[in-house]
Design an enzyme around this catalytic site. Sequence first.
Site, PDB file in Angstrom:
ATOM      1  N   LEU A   1      -1.291   1.138   1.372  1.00  0.00           N
ATOM      2  CA  LEU A   1      -2.656   1.428   0.942  1.00  0.00           C
ATOM      3  C   LEU A   1      -2.591   1.431  -0.517  1.00  0.00           C
ATOM      4  CD1 LEU A   1      -2.348   4.970   3.151  1.00  0.00           C
ATOM      5  CD2 LEU A   1      -3.911   2.770   3.525  1.00  0.00           C
TER       6      LEU A   1
ATOM      7  N   LYS B   1       9.520   0.409  -9.234  1.00  0.00           N
ATOM      8  CA  LYS B   1       8.290  -0.420  -8.954  1.00  0.00           C
ATOM      9  C   LYS B   1       7.154  -0.066  -9.990  1.00  0.00           C
ATOM     10  CE  LYS B   1       4.841  -3.069  -7.467  1.00  0.00           C
ATOM     11  NZ  LYS B   1       4.105  -2.710  -6.480  1.00  0.00           N
TER      12      LYS B   1
ATOM     13  N   LYS C   1      -4.635   1.951 -12.648  1.00  0.00           N
ATOM     14  CA  LYS C   1      -3.943   3.034 -11.858  1.00  0.00           C
ATOM     15  C   LYS C   1      -2.380   2.809 -11.881  1.00  0.00           C
ATOM     16  CE  LYS C   1      -2.991   2.003  -7.725  1.00  0.00           C
ATOM     17  NZ  LYS C   1      -1.638   1.430  -7.182  1.00  0.00           N
TER      18      LYS C   1
END
Length: 293
Positions: free
Chosen positions: A66, A172, A242
């Site tokens: 997502l 990450k 983001k």
Amino acid sequence: MGAIGFIGLGVMGEPMCRNLALKSGATVLGFDRADAPLQRLAAVGVVRATSLAELAREAELIFMALPSGKHVQAVCDGDDGLLRHAEARHTIVDLGTSPVQATRELAARFAAKGAAYADAPIARTRQAAEDGTSSVMVGADAATFERVRPLIAMFATDITHCGGVGAGQVVKILNNMVLMQTVVALGEALETAKRAGLDPTLLFETLAKGSADSFALRNHGMKAMLTDTYPERAFSTEYARKDIGYALDLARSVQIDLPGAELANRRLGEAIEAGYGDLYWPVLARVIAASRT
């Protein structure tokens, strides 16, 4: 092997789901709001799930690919969300990039229902997802990692167990932070070279022969920034900002100042303000090109 659920069939999710369907030998159920990827995946045997309840009923291991932590929260927490249907037989795997603290809190809520949870964000390009050569950083307990590793290996060639839940997200997020700062540096070098009268292709090709060589240079620099090619339906500027926001949140949580990340955040914000929010995020080079002292 029991059935596998896959939620989120976008740019990265669709090819990963396809690899699972082709290689696992298991029934794969797909769920997405868009119809087109489900139609394409039907050709390789992916079964359309009409609801999250159906997917949770049929599948024991469920992948989510997502766009953000907010989307993960919505899929897990909604009226028909995964938490409502979670049982001890379930293992939930988040393949996207999500905030560290939110990941750990969500894992605890699944654990309260007996279900296992892993964060396993993917790295590398859309082509890597197609080819099954992604890199995946996993945060999970040892037993959960061993359970999910054989399936992750069907769409990734490098799988790293980074530690407990949340550790995959830490790695990450920092990977993306370093990448974004590197691309800002490439944008600065590119525009400085142009204004100094140097061939930018020569610059980048020469950098690739020396200590400034990097994945970012060869992929983001040479393929996008040199050609001024920033397509939609790639990793957008909005998504990149983001992720740098997640890095800054993480930094605040451990009380460290990151001026390099702040600069990348500002450049990405400027690119969004310039109307490039939906374009491939190295488009921040256009903002740098337009700057003047």
